[in-house]
Each structure stands twice: as C-alpha cells, then as structure tokens.
Design an enzyme around this catalytic site. Structure first.
Site, PDB file in Angstrom:
ATOM      1  N   LYS A 140       0.831  -1.196   0.000  1.00  0.00           N
ATOM      2  CA  LYS A 140       0.000   0.000   0.000  1.00  0.00           C
ATOM      3  C   LYS A 140       0.872   1.256   0.000  1.00  0.00           C
ATOM      4  O   LYS A 140       2.004   1.211   0.471  1.00  0.00           O
ATOM      5  CB  LYS A 140      -0.975  -0.041   1.193  1.00  0.00           C
ATOM      6  CG  LYS A 140      -0.317   0.235   2.565  1.00  0.00           C
ATOM      7  CD  LYS A 140      -0.595   1.643   3.033  1.00  0.00           C
ATOM      8  CE  LYS A 140       0.034   1.935   4.369  1.00  0.00           C
ATOM      9  NZ  LYS A 140       0.078   3.350   4.719  1.00  0.00           N
ATOM     10  N   HIS A 170       0.136  -4.111   5.906  1.00  0.00           N
ATOM     11  CA  HIS A 170       0.740  -4.858   7.014  1.00  0.00           C
ATOM     12  C   HIS A 170      -0.134  -4.834   8.265  1.00  0.00           C
ATOM     13  O   HIS A 170      -0.061  -5.730   9.108  1.00  0.00           O
ATOM     14  CB  HIS A 170       2.124  -4.288   7.346  1.00  0.00           C
ATOM     15  CG  HIS A 170       2.082  -3.009   8.120  1.00  0.00           C
ATOM     16  ND1 HIS A 170       1.946  -1.776   7.529  1.00  0.00           N
ATOM     17  CD2 HIS A 170       2.146  -2.773   9.453  1.00  0.00           C
ATOM     18  CE1 HIS A 170       1.942  -0.835   8.449  1.00  0.00           C
ATOM     19  NE2 HIS A 170       2.054  -1.399   9.625  1.00  0.00           N
ATOM     20  N   LYS A 174      -1.398  -7.911  11.834  1.00  0.00           N
ATOM     21  CA  LYS A 174      -1.181  -7.803  13.277  1.00  0.00           C
ATOM     22  C   LYS A 174      -2.051  -8.807  14.016  1.00  0.00           C
ATOM     23  O   LYS A 174      -3.226  -9.004  13.681  1.00  0.00           O
ATOM     24  CB  LYS A 174      -1.485  -6.382  13.762  1.00  0.00           C
ATOM     25  CG  LYS A 174      -0.455  -5.341  13.326  1.00  0.00           C
ATOM     26  CD  LYS A 174      -0.844  -3.961  13.803  1.00  0.00           C
ATOM     27  CE  LYS A 174       0.225  -2.934  13.461  1.00  0.00           C
ATOM     28  NZ  LYS A 174       1.396  -3.037  14.330  1.00  0.00           N
ATOM     29  N   GLU A 208      -0.134   8.368  17.442  1.00  0.00           N
ATOM     30  CA  GLU A 208       1.317   8.265  17.384  1.00  0.00           C
ATOM     31  C   GLU A 208       1.939   9.449  18.110  1.00  0.00           C
ATOM     32  O   GLU A 208       1.566  10.604  17.865  1.00  0.00           O
ATOM     33  CB  GLU A 208       1.795   8.239  15.934  1.00  0.00           C
ATOM     34  CG  GLU A 208       1.334   7.024  15.155  1.00  0.00           C
ATOM     35  CD  GLU A 208       1.836   7.033  13.724  1.00  0.00           C
ATOM     36  OE1 GLU A 208       2.994   6.656  13.509  1.00  0.00           O
ATOM     37  OE2 GLU A 208       1.063   7.435  12.839  1.00  0.00           O
ATOM     38  N   HIS A 232      -5.762   1.230   6.890  1.00  0.00           N
ATOM     39  CA  HIS A 232      -5.750   0.546   8.181  1.00  0.00           C
ATOM     40  C   HIS A 232      -7.095   0.626   8.913  1.00  0.00           C
ATOM     41  O   HIS A 232      -7.674  -0.388   9.311  1.00  0.00           O
ATOM     42  CB  HIS A 232      -4.686   1.151   9.093  1.00  0.00           C
ATOM     43  CG  HIS A 232      -3.289   1.069   8.573  1.00  0.00           C
ATOM     44  ND1 HIS A 232      -2.897   0.173   7.615  1.00  0.00           N
ATOM     45  CD2 HIS A 232      -2.172   1.775   8.904  1.00  0.00           C
ATOM     46  CE1 HIS A 232      -1.609   0.328   7.368  1.00  0.00           C
ATOM     47  NE2 HIS A 232      -1.154   1.295   8.131  1.00  0.00           N
ATOM     48  N   LYS A 318      -0.469  12.411  14.500  1.00  0.00           N
ATOM     49  CA  LYS A 318       0.924  12.485  14.923  1.00  0.00           C
ATOM     50  C   LYS A 318       1.051  13.484  16.074  1.00  0.00           C
ATOM     51  O   LYS A 318       0.205  14.351  16.271  1.00  0.00           O
ATOM     52  CB  LYS A 318       1.799  12.964  13.762  1.00  0.00           C
ATOM     53  CG  LYS A 318       1.730  12.109  12.508  1.00  0.00           C
ATOM     54  CD  LYS A 318       2.575  10.884  12.626  1.00  0.00           C
ATOM     55  CE  LYS A 318       2.687  10.164  11.287  1.00  0.00           C
ATOM     56  NZ  LYS A 318       3.509   8.934  11.392  1.00  0.00           N
TER      57      LYS A 318
END
EC number: 1.1.1.49
Length: 464
Positions: A140, A170, A174, A208, A232, A318
């Site tokens: 992606k 990814h 998880k 994050e 995601h 962020k």
C-alpha cells in the site's frame, strides 16, 4: 486460498530499500529460522551490486533489525539469496529475471516500490511473458483517491487476473486484528452484545507520539486520511462491524467485509476534522503554507440492520500524547434502577481491543466499593500471555502469500469502496486546525462527539 498454489520463487523488487531492510528481510530471516522458507529469493534493485555485496548488505541490515541474530540461520538464508541489478523499466532486468525463473516457475513478485511503478513493472512482466502461473503482491497505498485507484485497477486488470493480485496492508497481519473475527463469533457472550441494541458508540483510535521528522516530503503529499484511515482503520472497522461469514473461504470473508463498506455513506466534509500540529511546517520537505493534515477525526455511519443509528468515530494523528491503537465499544447506559445507590454515577460498560502496544483485551464493568462508591472493575487479558508470542505482521503476510492464502490481504473492490467513503473529505477538505504537540488534536474533534460519549483516552500498558 489459491488452491494448490505454492511459490516456486520469491522475487522482491526494491530489495535494497528501507522497507526491505526493516521489514521484508527480517520476515524472511524468521521464516528461515522456523524452517518455513522453501524457495529461492531473488532481489532486484537499481544498485550495481555483486551477489557477495548484496549478501553482505543483507547481513548488516539483519544484524541491526533482529535481536539474537544467529549467523547459522543467516547462512541458510544467504544460500537462497541472489541479486539482479537494473531499473524498473530496463528490458535487461526482465531478461535476466526470465533466465533465473526458467527452472522454478510459480513466482511471487513482491513490489516494495513507489506506487507510481506498480503498473509499469507489472506491464513489463507481462510483456516479458513472466506472469503465467505467477502472483503479484503490491505494498500500500493503492492509489491516492478513487480515480487513481480505478486507473491502477484498469491497468492491472489488462494483464492480470484479479486472483493473481495481493494487496499488502501490514496492519491486517497484526495478531489482534487477525483475532477479531474469532473473538466475535466464537464467543456467545460477545456475539450477543455486538449490535445496535447494546452499543452506543464505537471509537477507533490510532495515535502516534512521534512527529514526521525525516519523512516530511513523503508525508506532505499524503496526510493522515490517505496514510492510515483509508487503509488501516477502514479495514479494521470492516472486521469490527461485519456479520459472520457463511463459510471459511476468502470469498466468504470478503463478501461480509464488502457489505460493511457498501453500507457506509460517504463522509460529509463537516463530519471530518483535520488538524496540523504546531511546527509541522518547519519540518524539512514540507511545503511552505502546507495544509496537509497530521491529525484527522471523522464520524461515520453504517446503514444496515446491525449498526443503524450507532455513530462510529475514527481518529488518527501524529504528535499526540501517546502511541496506541485500539477499538473501543461503549455500551448503552445501565437503567437507573432505584435500588442502585446513586445510580446516575454508574458508568457505561466498555469493551476495548488494544492493537498496540502489547495487544490486549479489556472488559470494563462497574462495582460498588466498601464506601459505597462506584468504581470501574477491569477484566484484562493480554494476547501474548494467553495465546503465545505472535509472529510479526510481515512474517505472517509473506508466509501466507508464499503458500497461496489470501485471507489477510486487501482486494480491489474494498480499496475502491474505501476511497468512495472518503471522497468528499478529500475533494472538499475543511482547513486543517492547529494543535499543540502532546495534545489530543484540535478542540473541534471534541465537538464532533458532542452529544455522544466523549473521546476516551487510550488504554496503555502499565509501566514495567
């Protein structure tokens, strides 16, 4: 599952890049360590390297990335490794690749490349006659909006059967993400609570603590909506909200996830709050006056029988106070029964699935303490303690890709639906609002949940 398909060779385009060094090569090392890597690995990149030089580069990368690096494991892996140098559009690269693959067949091509090269590389593989009985895995993002995703699909469909294509996100590898469907449908007590009769609101957070330092040029062209929400968080929401698949096949799972995507109306621009942390525009690579969002919060709905009327809130950003990803179901309030002391103070029950760090599951109840005060009662468990140490996402995804198991990969219909959902927010963005680093985003995000349960602080692991 692609029945009977196992890769005869793994070809990694972009093998000298950052993704390969930090994720792909370590995943191959761990598969070798487990004895599960059974095919040759051909790396391709523009750097002019001999096989010995490439092997040494791989060794240095793995020594940095792998705890308890074992030279014997690497020696076994190194015997599988070979290298081809050449640009993604060089005919000589594909000629050399054809010679290497002549004796193996069934290649898996893994493109750890910029998205602009996806279609050109696949088209050159087709022109060289290298796609027969092959599969192609793309990392992606898959487009930057609905139109670009559809154009990518058009070009890939011209040379590939969709069953040959794997879209790698990814996040879907998880451990707690892969467990959601089993937690939901293998446990009667959860399945009975998982709908609009019990749930007042759903909150999904991907926070994050880090800023975008060192990635300014990349991030400024992407932003939080494209970087993590389109892929995601919407994929995670589909797993949280879908009905039980009717069978165990990939098609059965995808059908139920696609029903969720199709039931989500496109987000209204007014239901999408964009934020940018103070100091972002001073990051090297960020354009002067940039309005790129480093934070986003949005309100969604799912127009189906299970979830009609339940608000879904997503947020990601962020420079927030902590790094954590979680799904939180907030249940309806308890009836204010007269026999309960101070019944108005009984808090709504909550169910929390922590994706990271330290994947875990929590059920928050209420209990009366010895002073007749209501206190939260938390029933917690961690996945590693009860289910064992999980594989890394890339190890899991590479193993599945090599064996023909498609369950943990995105697919083109879902990608296009997710871009459709976000299209108004991307086409008509509201200005990004400033927020101080170390806070939970702009105040407008709190206004988004006005009238619903407030944003909950993420559940963080207890300090060691």
């Amino acid at each position: 599952m692609t029945a009977g398909w196992n890769a005869g060779a793994l070809v990694i385009f972009g093998i000298t890049g950052d993704l390969a060094a930090k994720m792909t090569l370590p995943a191959l090392y761990w598969l070798e360590q487990r004895g599960e890597l059974r095919c040759p690995v051909i790396g391709a990149a523009t750097a002019r390297l001999s096989r010995a030089e490439f092997t040494e580069l791989a060794r240095r990368s793995l020594e940095k990335a792998v705890n308890d690096f074992d030279p014997a494991v690497f020696a076994r892996l190194a015997r599988r490794l070979s290298y081809l140098s050449g640009g993604a559009t060089d005919p000589e690269l594909y000629e050399g690749l054809g010679e290497r693959l002549a004796a193996t067949g069934r290649p898996l091509y893994y493109l750890a490349l910029p998205p602009s090269l996806f279609a050109p590389v696949v088209e050159r593989l087709a022109a060289a006659g290298l796609l027969a009985d092959a599969r192609v895995a793309l990392e992606k993002p898959f487009g930057t909006d609905l139109a670009s995703a559809q154009e990518l699909r058009r070009r890939l469909d011209a040379v590939l059967d969709e069953r040959q294509l794997l879209l790698v996100d990814h996040f879907l590898g998880k451990e707690p993400v892969t467990e959601i469907e089993y937690l939901r449908f293998a446990n009667h007590v959860l399945a009975r609570l998982w709908d609009r009769d019990s749930v007042a609101a759903i909150q999904i957070t991907m926070a994050e603590k880090l800023d975008v330092a060192g990635r300014g040029r990349f991030y400024d062209q992407v932003g939080a909506l494209r970087d993590v929400v389109q892929n995601h968080l919407l994929q995670l929401l589909a797993l949280v909200a879908m009905d039980a698949p009717v069978g165990s096949s990939v098609a059965d799972l995808r059908a139920k996830k696609l029903e969720v995507f199709r039931a989500i109306p496109a987000v209204e621009p007014g239901d999408c709050v964009r934020g940018q942390y103070e100091g972002y525009q001073g990051v090297p690579g960020v354009a002067a006056g940039s309005d790129t969002e480093t934070y986003v919060a949005l309100k969604l709905a799912i127009d189906d029988w299970r979830w009609a009327g339940v608000p879904i809130f997503l947020r990601a950003g962020k420079c927030l106070p902590a790094s954590a990803t979680e799904v939180r179901l907030i249940f309806e309030d308890t009836p204010r029964l007269r026999f309960l002391p101070d019944a108005a103070r009984v808090e709504a029950n909550q169910l929390v699935l922590r994706i990271s760090p330290d994947p875990a599951f929590r059920l928050r109840l209420s209990g009366l303490d010895s002073a007749e005060q209501w206190r939260p009662v938390r029933l917690d468990t961690t996945f590693e303690r009860d289910l064992g140490t999980p594989r890394s996402p890339y190890e899991r995804l590479l193993a599945d890709a090599l064996s023909g198991d498609d369950r943990l990969f995105a697919w083109q219909d879902a990608v296009e639906e997710s871009w459709r959902i976000l299209r108004p927010a991307l086409a008509y963005p509201r200005p990004a609002r400033s927020y101080a680093p170390g806070t939970w985003g702009p105040s407008a995000a709190d206004e988004l949940v006005d009238g619903y349960p407030a944003w909950q602080p993420p559940w963080l692991p207890s300090p060691a």
